[in-house]
Design a protein around this motif. Structure first.
Motif, short mmCIF file in Angstrom:
data_model
loop_
_atom_site.label_atom_id
_atom_site.label_comp_id
_atom_site.label_asym_id
_atom_site.label_seq_id
_atom_site.Cartn_x
_atom_site.Cartn_y
_atom_site.Cartn_z
N ASP A 228 34.73 29.26 -6.06
CA ASP A 228 33.79 28.93 -4.98
C ASP A 228 32.95 30.17 -4.64
O ASP A 228 32.63 30.41 -3.47
CB ASP A 228 34.55 28.42 -3.73
N GLU B 171 28.78 19.92 -4.94
CA GLU B 171 29.84 19.89 -3.93
C GLU B 171 29.34 19.00 -2.80
O GLU B 171 28.45 19.40 -2.03
CB GLU B 171 30.11 21.31 -3.41
N HIS C 166 34.06 25.71 -9.74
CA HIS C 166 33.39 25.64 -8.42
C HIS C 166 32.64 26.94 -8.16
O HIS C 166 33.25 28.00 -8.03
CB HIS C 166 34.46 25.40 -7.35
N HIS D 276 28.58 28.70 -6.58
CA HIS D 276 27.24 28.53 -6.02
C HIS D 276 26.31 29.54 -6.68
O HIS D 276 25.72 30.39 -6.04
CB HIS D 276 27.29 28.66 -4.50
N HIS E 252 30.01 32.62 -3.95
CA HIS E 252 28.65 32.46 -3.42
C HIS E 252 27.80 33.68 -3.76
O HIS E 252 26.57 33.62 -3.74
CB HIS E 252 28.68 32.31 -1.89
N HIS F 246 25.75 22.87 -2.80
CA HIS F 246 26.10 21.95 -1.71
C HIS F 246 25.18 20.74 -1.68
O HIS F 246 23.99 20.85 -1.88
CB HIS F 246 25.95 22.66 -0.36
N HIS G 278 38.93 23.03 -1.53
CA HIS G 278 39.63 23.93 -0.59
C HIS G 278 40.27 23.27 0.65
O HIS G 278 39.91 23.58 1.79
CB HIS G 278 38.75 25.11 -0.16
#
Ligand code: FE
Length: 254
Positions: A194, A80, A5, A7, A196, A42, A136
């Motif tokens: 996750d 996601e 996961h 970004h 970013h 996303h 999450h």
């Protein structure tokens, strides 16, 4: 190690903004011991569209860039997807991308609650041959207030992914505690970053492994790492019988 996961794809959501950002994230990922990373931009109704074909194209572009820069990190395609009523229709249309083209699909719940239609939708996704992975859950206030709801969804075939920074306490003590409880109750199957960026929402993978090892031992670390590997290969992951959270005494009663 595999991070499922992130970004890292530049310029398409609130993750990396420029190619340089993506390169810096990739360098840090390698330092953290990550060799493969799934880019999961996303797909949030209205806000970020990021369709399947565009993501696949951008992933191959980023892989070329990383090769040129001699950064030993392979980026895999993913998405996601924020839960919404027409996911099934869009899956049929080919707009929704699974994780590395397997039958595993990321589903994000809104942070404030678990929508009423979640159970039915996760069931329908499974009827289509996909396994939904709730991202999450430890950061969802509906789960915080009522973890039994998550237990119910997991019993009905959903998987979950806890964020590394939640385990390390980056999102606060309450979220850290819930993350540990979810691991203890076999209510989560993956740990991933996750990430970013490399500042405010970084990887925290190494630190999270130290925490999990300290609390649950090496077996647990191995379990999560192995599951990420099985996932990207489209194989069945390891699951253990989930249970309710073990609640510790609060304020002397309960
Ligand atoms: Fe994310």
């Amino acid at each position: 190690m595999i991070d499922i996961h992130s970004h890292i794809l530049p310029g398409i959501d609130d993750g990396a903004q420029t190619v340089e950002d993506a390169i810096n994230m990739a360098k840090l990922a390698v330092e953290e011991g990550i060799t493969k990373i799934i880019a999961t931009p996303h797909h949030q109704n209205g806000k970020y569209t990021n369709k399947k074909v565009d993501i696949i194209e951008r992933v191959s572009k980023l892989n070329c860039t990383l090769q040129k820069e001699n950064i030993p990190l392979e980026v895999l395609p993913g998405q996601e997807t924020r839960i919404y009523g027409e996911i099934i229709e869009d899956l049929d249309k080919g707009d929704i991308l699974s994780l590395n083209n397997t039958n595993y699909l990321f589903i994000e719940l809104p942070s404030g609650h678990i929508p009423r239609y979640t159970e039915q939708l996760l069931f329908d996704i499974q009827l289509k041959g996909f396994t939904p992975i709730i991202v999450h859950p430890e950061r969802n206030s509906g789960v915080m207030e009522n973890p039994e709801k998550l237990l119910d969804l997991v019993k009905k075939g959903a998987l979950t992914q806890v964020t590394a920074g939640s385990i390390t306490g980056y999102f606060g003590k309450k979220i850290k505690k819930l993350s540990m409880q979810l691991i203890e109750a076999n209510l989560t199957h993956f740990i991933s970053s996750d990430a970013h960026n490399i500042t405010t929402r970084s990887f925290h993978i190494r630190e999270s492994i130290i925490e999990v090892n300290k609390e649950f031992g090496n077996q647990a670390v191995y379990y999560f790492q192995e599951n990420a590997e099985l996932l990207i290969n489209g194989q069945s992951i390891f699951k253990q019988e989930p249970s309710n959270l073990k609640r510790k005494k609060i304020f002397g009663f309960f």
